[in-house]
Design a protein around this motif. Structure first.
Motif, PDB file in Angstrom:
ATOM      1  N   GLY A   1      21.599 -17.674  -6.658  1.00 39.06           N
ATOM      2  CA  GLY A   1      22.140 -17.690  -8.085  1.00 39.06           C
ATOM      3  C   GLY A   1      23.238 -17.286  -8.415  1.00 39.06           C
ATOM      4  N   GLU A   2      23.814 -17.333  -9.663  1.00 43.29           N
ATOM      5  CA  GLU A   2      25.000 -16.730  -9.842  1.00 43.29           C
ATOM      6  C   GLU A   2      24.796 -15.116 -10.183  1.00 43.29           C
ATOM      7  OE1 GLU A   2      26.261 -19.131 -13.264  1.00 43.29           O
ATOM      8  OE2 GLU A   2      27.408 -20.355 -11.923  1.00 43.29           O
TER       9      GLU A   2
ATOM     10  N   GLY B   1      14.883 -21.621   1.422  1.00 37.24           N
ATOM     11  CA  GLY B   1      14.524 -22.725   0.336  1.00 37.24           C
ATOM     12  C   GLY B   1      15.488 -22.359  -0.841  1.00 37.24           C
ATOM     13  N   ARG B   2      15.924 -21.189  -1.188  1.00 40.40           N
ATOM     14  CA  ARG B   2      16.482 -20.888  -2.298  1.00 40.40           C
ATOM     15  C   ARG B   2      18.006 -20.576  -2.324  1.00 40.40           C
ATOM     16  NH1 ARG B   2      14.045 -16.273  -4.599  1.00 40.40           N
ATOM     17  NH2 ARG B   2      14.964 -16.609  -6.462  1.00 40.40           N
ATOM     18  N   CYS B   3      18.373 -20.132  -1.188  1.00 34.95           N
ATOM     19  CA  CYS B   3      19.658 -19.705  -0.813  1.00 34.95           C
ATOM     20  C   CYS B   3      20.413 -21.138  -0.575  1.00 34.95           C
ATOM     21  CB  CYS B   3      19.891 -18.778   0.397  1.00 34.95           C
ATOM     22  SG  CYS B   3      18.927 -17.306   0.245  1.00 34.95           S
ATOM     23  N   LYS B   4      21.754 -20.876  -1.332  1.00 35.24           N
ATOM     24  CA  LYS B   4      22.598 -22.143  -1.279  1.00 35.24           C
ATOM     25  C   LYS B   4      24.135 -21.710  -1.044  1.00 35.24           C
ATOM     26  CE  LYS B   4      20.269 -25.697  -3.733  1.00 35.24           C
ATOM     27  NZ  LYS B   4      18.838 -24.848  -3.680  1.00 35.24           N
TER      28      LYS B   4
ATOM     29  N   PHE C   1      26.349 -20.916  -3.950  1.00 38.52           N
ATOM     30  CA  PHE C   1      26.060 -19.654  -4.263  1.00 38.52           C
ATOM     31  C   PHE C   1      26.823 -18.326  -3.742  1.00 38.52           C
ATOM     32  CE2 PHE C   1      21.782 -21.416  -6.042  1.00 38.52           C
ATOM     33  CZ  PHE C   1      22.262 -21.864  -7.368  1.00 38.52           C
ATOM     34  N   ALA C   2      26.882 -18.500  -2.439  1.00 36.43           N
ATOM     35  CA  ALA C   2      27.467 -17.623  -1.549  1.00 36.43           C
ATOM     36  C   ALA C   2      28.979 -17.477  -1.846  1.00 36.43           C
ATOM     37  CB  ALA C   2      27.312 -17.825  -0.284  1.00 36.43           C
ATOM     38  N   GLN C   3      29.461 -18.629  -2.015  1.00 35.51           N
ATOM     39  CA  GLN C   3      30.742 -18.943  -2.398  1.00 35.51           C
ATOM     40  C   GLN C   3      31.268 -18.550  -3.893  1.00 35.51           C
ATOM     41  OE1 GLN C   3      33.416 -19.881  -0.255  1.00 35.51           O
ATOM     42  NE2 GLN C   3      34.544 -18.997  -1.703  1.00 35.51           N
ATOM     43  N   GLY C   4      30.262 -18.681  -4.793  1.00 36.06           N
ATOM     44  CA  GLY C   4      30.725 -18.409  -6.220  1.00 36.06           C
ATOM     45  C   GLY C   4      30.562 -16.573  -6.328  1.00 36.06           C
ATOM     46  N   ILE C   5      29.716 -15.923  -5.458  1.00 32.19           N
ATOM     47  CA  ILE C   5      29.617 -14.585  -5.395  1.00 32.19           C
ATOM     48  C   ILE C   5      30.624 -13.889  -4.777  1.00 32.19           C
ATOM     49  CG2 ILE C   5      28.451 -12.768  -4.204  1.00 32.19           C
ATOM     50  CD1 ILE C   5      25.823 -14.250  -4.271  1.00 32.19           C
ATOM     51  N   GLU C   6      31.438 -14.590  -3.615  1.00 38.36           N
ATOM     52  CA  GLU C   6      32.471 -14.082  -3.075  1.00 38.36           C
ATOM     53  C   GLU C   6      33.845 -14.252  -3.993  1.00 38.36           C
ATOM     54  OE1 GLU C   6      34.114 -14.573   0.706  1.00 38.36           O
ATOM     55  OE2 GLU C   6      31.931 -15.279   1.649  1.00 38.36           O
ATOM     56  N   ASP C   7      33.754 -15.555  -4.775  1.00 37.01           N
ATOM     57  CA  ASP C   7      34.862 -15.767  -5.840  1.00 37.01           C
ATOM     58  C   ASP C   7      34.863 -14.644  -6.747  1.00 37.01           C
ATOM     59  OD1 ASP C   7      35.605 -17.861  -4.488  1.00 37.01           O
ATOM     60  OD2 ASP C   7      34.630 -19.319  -5.857  1.00 37.01           O
TER      61      ASP C   7
ATOM     62  N   LEU D   1      18.047  -8.201 -16.529  1.00 36.48           N
ATOM     63  CA  LEU D   1      19.030  -9.332 -16.431  1.00 36.48           C
ATOM     64  C   LEU D   1      18.491 -10.250 -15.211  1.00 36.48           C
ATOM     65  CD1 LEU D   1      22.467  -8.722 -17.473  1.00 36.48           C
ATOM     66  CD2 LEU D   1      20.691  -9.074 -18.792  1.00 36.48           C
ATOM     67  N   ALA D   2      18.450 -11.536 -15.602  1.00 37.07           N
ATOM     68  CA  ALA D   2      18.088 -12.565 -14.691  1.00 37.07           C
ATOM     69  C   ALA D   2      18.774 -13.723 -14.874  1.00 37.07           C
ATOM     70  CB  ALA D   2      16.301 -12.900 -14.722  1.00 37.07           C
TER      71      ALA D   2
END
Ligand code: GLU
Length: 291
Positions: free
Chosen positions: A18-19, A52-55, A58-64, A263-264
């Motif tokens: 997720g984000e 199943g849940r990792c995308k 999302f990894a790219q968004g975390i790096e950004d 937070l979630a």
């Protein structure tokens, strides 16, 4: 001449499911600032075991988000899923030592057998031991592999030897724990029990993966939320069983919403991407996280 202290290596290890929200930002900022203050290194790891849940997005968004906050990391991002062969070799070694056993129980069966959850149990109710001591690996049925906690304690030399295993807490646990914290073999048996080391889907389980990959990355300081404090004795025990160094731990408070809830993902308005889109600067994000 005295040898130099090993350089500090901190890490941020999110699961790309997720984000990032303000709670993640608090954790990452705490690790980053500790690394900066010590003249050390900050590494990024993606704990992407839950395929199943990792995308990738999302990894790219975390790096950004982390780059927006001004962070950098001198090594490529480590994806836990790339370490399956090394993880498997450690599992094989634990099998050879007779410390794990196959378990075919479903979650519902375990809950029914275990009864009410106990205070301090990091993974819910301790496993009641239904499959422990059954001979023969059920090769034709999906099965998890569990650590036999009693055998693990014996393997390490028994209760006294386990009590001499400690970890250093330089943050604070949920009940004010800090300083040198010894393991409690009775609590490991009664409250933790036979934790899963390999899941039914064949993936290594969180507790073992985090220990092995922190060791692989040479992490000297683990900065993370207090929710993971109760898992730390399991990690310390697994470090002893696998010959992995023990980092220093810095558990920190959790960021909560106005109702006191952690937070979630449902707190979309507190995700870093939404805050950034609304014009928040890195300084605003630091301030919103209470730093
Ligand atoms: N991957 C874990 C999480 O997202 C953090 C790593 C750790 O346990 O230290 O909560």
């Amino acid at each position: 001449m005295a040898s130099a202290a090993p350089s500090v290596v901190e890490r941020f290890a999110p699961s790309p499911t997720g984000e990032l929200h303000l709670g993640h930002a608090f954790s990452a900022l705490t690790a980053w600032e500790a690394a900066q203050a010590a003249g050390g290194t900050f590494l990024l790891r993606m704990d992407d075991l839950d395929t199943g849940r990792c995308k990738p997005e999302f990894a790219q968004g975390i790096e950004d988000d982390l780059r927006f906050l001004g962070f950098f990391w001198p090594e490529p991002v480590l994806y836990q899923s790339t370490r399956a062969a090394e993880h498997g070799a450690v599992i094989d070694d634990l099998i050879a030592k007779g410390l794990v056993y196959p378990c075919v129980c479903t979650r519902a069966e375990i809950q029914a057998a275990a009864g009410a959850p106990q205070e301090g149990a990091p993974d819910g109710p301790p496993y009641p031991g239904t499959c422990r001591g059954q001979s023969g690996l059920p090769s034709d049925q999906p099965h998890a592999l569990r650590l036999d906690m009693g055998k693990a304690i014996d393997f390490l030399g028994g209760n006294e030897a386990v009590r001499s295993l400690t970890f250093e807490e330089i943050g604070v646990g949920p009940n004010g724990e800090r300083g040198t914290i010894p393991l409690d073999p009775d609590a490991l048996i009664e409250q933790v029990g036979d934790v899963v080391l390999r899941r039914k889907d064949g993936a290594i389980a969180y507790h073992l993966a985090v220990v092995l990959d922190d060791g692989f990355q040479g992490i000297t300081h683990v900065t993370r939320g207090q929710d993971l404090f109760p898992s730390t004795p399991i990690h310390r025990l697994l470090q002893a069983l696998t010959g992995t160094p023990t980092p220093i731990y810095r558990h920190h408070r959790l960021i909560r919403d106005e109702n006191g809830r952690r937070l979630a993902k449902r707190h979309r308005d507190l995700s870093l991407s939404v805050l950034r889109a609304g014009g928040a600067t890195p300084a605003d994000i630091r301030a919103s996280a209470g730093l």
